[in-house]
Design an enzyme around this catalytic site. Structure first.
Site, mmCIF file in Angstrom:
data_model
loop_
_atom_site.group_PDB
_atom_site.id
_atom_site.type_symbol
_atom_site.label_atom_id
_atom_site.label_comp_id
_atom_site.label_asym_id
_atom_site.label_seq_id
_atom_site.Cartn_x
_atom_site.Cartn_y
_atom_site.Cartn_z
ATOM 1 N N GLY A 12 53.935 37.830 33.818
ATOM 2 C CA GLY A 12 54.013 39.048 33.080
ATOM 3 C C GLY A 12 55.176 40.022 33.315
ATOM 4 O O GLY A 12 55.076 40.363 34.584
ATOM 5 N N ALA A 13 55.669 39.931 32.106
ATOM 6 C CA ALA A 13 56.916 40.903 32.444
ATOM 7 C C ALA A 13 56.620 42.326 31.782
ATOM 8 O O ALA A 13 57.743 43.057 31.070
ATOM 9 C CB ALA A 13 58.250 40.231 31.391
ATOM 10 N N ARG A 85 44.356 49.176 31.805
ATOM 11 C CA ARG A 85 43.068 50.057 31.282
ATOM 12 C C ARG A 85 43.578 50.809 30.271
ATOM 13 O O ARG A 85 44.866 51.387 30.184
ATOM 14 C CB ARG A 85 42.765 50.824 32.604
ATOM 15 C CG ARG A 85 41.668 49.964 33.253
ATOM 16 C CD ARG A 85 41.064 50.792 34.169
ATOM 17 N NE ARG A 85 41.440 51.173 35.371
ATOM 18 C CZ ARG A 85 41.091 52.024 36.095
ATOM 19 N NH1 ARG A 85 39.921 52.533 36.129
ATOM 20 N NH2 ARG A 85 41.964 52.260 37.327
ATOM 21 N N ARG A 91 37.988 49.066 35.284
ATOM 22 C CA ARG A 91 38.759 47.915 35.483
ATOM 23 C C ARG A 91 38.070 46.644 34.990
ATOM 24 O O ARG A 91 38.402 45.891 34.550
ATOM 25 C CB ARG A 91 39.242 47.821 36.938
ATOM 26 C CG ARG A 91 40.113 48.887 37.715
ATOM 27 C CD ARG A 91 40.697 48.491 39.178
ATOM 28 N NE ARG A 91 41.590 49.543 39.523
ATOM 29 C CZ ARG A 91 41.237 50.635 40.070
ATOM 30 N NH1 ARG A 91 40.092 51.106 40.382
ATOM 31 N NH2 ARG A 91 42.364 51.666 40.300
ATOM 32 N N ASN A 123 43.600 43.000 36.791
ATOM 33 C CA ASN A 123 42.331 43.818 37.058
ATOM 34 C C ASN A 123 41.236 43.065 36.197
ATOM 35 O O ASN A 123 41.878 42.588 34.966
ATOM 36 C CB ASN A 123 42.250 45.054 36.891
ATOM 37 C CG ASN A 123 43.059 45.929 38.114
ATOM 38 O OD1 ASN A 123 42.508 45.746 39.317
ATOM 39 N ND2 ASN A 123 44.001 46.978 37.838
ATOM 40 N N ARG A 154 48.141 55.750 48.054
ATOM 41 C CA ARG A 154 47.682 56.766 47.429
ATOM 42 C C ARG A 154 47.079 57.948 48.276
ATOM 43 O O ARG A 154 47.534 59.058 48.352
ATOM 44 C CB ARG A 154 46.580 56.471 46.392
ATOM 45 C CG ARG A 154 47.256 55.892 45.212
ATOM 46 C CD ARG A 154 46.376 55.460 44.015
ATOM 47 N NE ARG A 154 46.992 55.086 42.899
ATOM 48 C CZ ARG A 154 46.825 53.923 42.072
ATOM 49 N NH1 ARG A 154 45.722 53.342 42.297
ATOM 50 N NH2 ARG A 154 47.550 53.763 41.184
ATOM 51 N N HIS A 178 38.525 46.896 44.830
ATOM 52 C CA HIS A 178 39.544 47.746 44.036
ATOM 53 C C HIS A 178 38.882 48.377 42.884
ATOM 54 O O HIS A 178 39.265 48.042 41.710
ATOM 55 C CB HIS A 178 40.679 46.909 43.752
ATOM 56 C CG HIS A 178 41.811 47.705 43.289
ATOM 57 N ND1 HIS A 178 42.325 48.758 43.902
ATOM 58 C CD2 HIS A 178 42.637 47.379 42.146
ATOM 59 C CE1 HIS A 178 43.277 49.372 43.084
ATOM 60 N NE2 HIS A 178 43.464 48.408 42.174
HETATM 61 N N1 APR Z 1 50.795 34.632 30.043
HETATM 62 C C1 APR Z 1 52.014 35.311 30.533
HETATM 63 N N2 APR Z 1 51.929 36.750 30.319
HETATM 64 C C2 APR Z 1 51.098 37.120 29.673
HETATM 65 C C3 APR Z 1 49.845 36.494 28.996
HETATM 66 C C4 APR Z 1 49.796 35.114 29.622
HETATM 67 N N3 APR Z 1 48.715 34.357 29.084
HETATM 68 N N4 APR Z 1 49.093 37.498 28.357
HETATM 69 C C5 APR Z 1 49.769 38.638 28.346
HETATM 70 N N5 APR Z 1 50.543 38.749 29.216
HETATM 71 C C6 APR Z 1 51.739 39.831 29.632
HETATM 72 C C7 APR Z 1 51.864 40.710 28.258
HETATM 73 O O1 APR Z 1 52.623 40.011 27.326
HETATM 74 C C8 APR Z 1 52.536 41.678 29.173
HETATM 75 O O2 APR Z 1 54.122 41.797 29.088
HETATM 76 O O3 APR Z 1 51.455 40.200 30.475
HETATM 77 C C9 APR Z 1 52.182 41.606 30.532
HETATM 78 C C10 APR Z 1 51.182 42.954 31.015
HETATM 79 O O4 APR Z 1 51.873 43.888 31.110
HETATM 80 P P1 APR Z 1 51.386 45.319 30.763
HETATM 81 O O5 APR Z 1 50.857 45.316 29.324
HETATM 82 O O6 APR Z 1 52.902 46.259 30.810
HETATM 83 O O7 APR Z 1 50.568 45.663 31.874
HETATM 84 P P2 APR Z 1 50.874 46.205 33.349
HETATM 85 O O8 APR Z 1 50.694 47.801 33.382
HETATM 86 O O9 APR Z 1 51.976 45.389 33.795
HETATM 87 O O10 APR Z 1 49.244 45.645 34.032
HETATM 88 C C11 APR Z 1 49.064 44.445 34.364
HETATM 89 O O11 APR Z 1 48.285 44.639 36.374
HETATM 90 O O12 APR Z 1 47.290 46.617 37.265
HETATM 91 C C12 APR Z 1 46.927 45.663 36.678
HETATM 92 O O13 APR Z 1 45.244 46.440 35.283
HETATM 93 C C13 APR Z 1 46.535 46.024 35.415
HETATM 94 O O14 APR Z 1 45.676 43.912 34.555
HETATM 95 C C14 APR Z 1 46.674 44.866 34.469
HETATM 96 C C15 APR Z 1 47.999 44.213 35.041
#
Ligand code: APR
Length: 316
Positions: A12-13, A85, A91, A123, A154, A178
Site C-alpha cells: 500500500g503506497a 475511513r 473502522r 483497519n 495520542r 483499536h
Molecule cells: N494491494 C496493494 N495495494 C492496495 C490494494 C491491494 N489489493 N488495495 C488497495 N491498495 C492500496 C491503494 O491503491 C492505496 O494506494 O492501498 C493504499 C491505501 O492508501 P490510502 O488510501 O492513502 O489509505 P491510508 O491512509 O494509507 O490508510 C491505509 O491504514 O490506517 C489504516 O484505516 C486505514 O485501512 C486504512 C489503511
C-alpha cells in the site's frame, strides 16, 4: 545482486505506506520495497523518495513495484493496503472491503517470503491482523498489529498539551482493541515517572481519555478525505526499528492472546516486548476490577469483528 541489508516491504503506497517508507529510509533501517495495486503509483513514490536520499543522507534502495516477486525474502512486511475511513464511518465499516484486500495481499506475500514478520495497519485493525495470521499461518510471535503505539502517542500528546510540558517526557499505556472501546490507562501514564493522577484533576484525565478514544475520528473529521497517516507511520517505524535493531522494547502492540488477560484466540492491544524474533513476551499487568471490566467490554467488541472474519473465511 542480493543485499545483506534488511528488507522492509510496505504494502500500500498510500498515505500511511509512504510515510512508513519515508521514515524507515530516513532512519537507514534497510532497503524498502513499496508495492501497490495501482500501476506506476508505487514506482513514482519510490523514485521520489530515492531522490531525497542524498539530501536526507540515506543510501537504502527504494523500489516501487506492482509485482510481489520483488518482495521476495522480506524481513518485515507492513500491510497498509485498504480503504481509509471517511467522516462518520467507524473502522468496522471497512471490514468486508479490507478483509478481501488483506487476504489477497497476505497470500501474495507468503508466496515469496518464507517467514517474515508482518505488521498489519489496515483497519479494522484487530480483525485484519487476525485474518492475516489465519491466512499466513505465521506463529503468534511473527505477526502483530500497530495500534497501541499510536493510541498511546495520542494520549501522550494530549497530556503534554494540557500540562504545557514536553511530550517527550510523557509516557502512556493504552490497552484493548483499536476502536472506541480501547482502554487508555491513566494509572500507567506518567510524566518523567510521575503518574498523571498526581498532576491533573480526575475530570481532566477523563476528557483526555475520551479524546484519545476518538483520536482517529478527530483527524478524519478534520481531513474530510482520508485518515491519519503521520503519527500512524511513525508508530509503525518505531516497531520496525525495535525489531530490526533487536531493541527489545516494551510497547503496546496488537498481539495474539492465549489466555492472557482472560482472553484467547483474539488479537488485542497489550504491552509486549519486541525484538529480532518479533513478539518475545506478552506482559500481563495486574488490573483493577474497573480496568478489567473495560478491557472485557473492548474484547467483546473485537470478538464480534473477528467472528465476522471467520464467517467470511468460511464462505470462501
Ligand atoms: N494491494 C496493494 N495495494 C492496495 C490494494 C491491494 N489489493 N488495495 C488497495 N491498495 C492500496 C491503494 O491503491 C492505496 O494506494 O492501498 C493504499 C491505501 O492508501 P490510502 O488510501 O492513502 O489509505 P491510508 O491512509 O494509507 O490508510 C491505509 O491504514 O490506517 C489504516 O484505516 C486505514 O485501512 C486504512 C489503511
Amino acid at each position: 545482486m542480493s543485499s545483506t541489508r534488511n528488507k522492509i516491504t510496505v504494502v500500500g503506497a498510500g498515505q500511511v505506506g509512504t510515510t512508513v517508507a519515508q521514515l524507515a529510509a530516513y532512519k537507514n533501517l534497510g532497503n524498502v520495497v513499496l508495492i501497490d495495486i495501482v500501476p506506476g503509483f508505487p514506482q513514482g513514490k519510490a523514485l521520489d523518495l530515492q531522490e531525497s536520499g542524498c539530501l536526507q543522507v540515506f543510501d537504502s534502495l527504494i523500489t516501487g513495484t506492482n509485482d510481489y516477486k520483488d518482495t521476495a525474502d522480506s524481513d518485515i512486511v507492513v500491510i497498509t493496503a485498504g480503504l481509509p475511513r471517511k467522516p462518520g464511518m467507524s473502522r468496522e465499516d471497512l471490514l468486508a472491503t479490507n478483509a478481501k484486500i488483506v487476504r489477497s495481499v497476505t497470500e501474495e506475500i507468503m508466496k515469496y517470503s518464507r517467514n517474515p514478520i508482518i505488521i498489519v495497519v489496515s483497519n479494522p485493525l484487530d480483525a485484519m491482523v487476525y485474518l492475516a495470521k489465519k491466512v499466513s499461518g505465521l506463529g503468534k510471535d511473527r505477526i502483530m498489529g500497530m495500534a497501541g503505539v499510536l493510541d498511546a502517542a495520542r494520549l501522550r500528546t494530549f497530556v503534554a498539551l494540557e500540562l504545557g510540558c514536553s511530550q517527550t517526557d510523557v509516557d502512556a499505556m493504552v490497552l484493548g482493541g483499536h476502536g472506541d472501546s480501547m482502554v487508555p490507562m491513566p494509572r500507567y501514564t506518567t510524566v518523567s515517572g510521575i503518574p498523571i493522577t498526581e498532576l491533573m484533576e480526575p475530570g481532566v484525565i477523563d476528557q483526555l481519555v475520551d479524546r484519545t478514544r476518538k483520536g482517529g475520528a478527530e483527524i478524519v473529521q478534520l481531513l474530510k478525505n482520508g485518515s491519519a497517516f503521520m503519527a500512524p507511520g511513525a508508530s509503525v517505524v518505531k516497531m520496525v526499528e525495535a525489531i530490526l535493531k533487536d531493541n527489545r522494547r516494551i510497547l503496546p502492540c496488537t498481539a495474539y492472546l492465549e489466555g492472557e488477560y482472560g482472553w484467547s484466540s483474539i488479537f488485542f492491544g497489550v504491552p509486549v516486548q519486541i525484538g529480532i524474533h518479533g513478539i518475545e513476551k506478552v506482559i500481563e499487568l495486574k488490573l483493577t476490577e474497573a480496568e478489567q471490566a473495560a478491557l472485557d467490554t473492548s474484547a467483546k467488541e473485537v470478538k464480534k469483528t473477528i467472528n465476522e472474519v471467520d464467517t467470511l473465511l468460511d464462505k470462501n
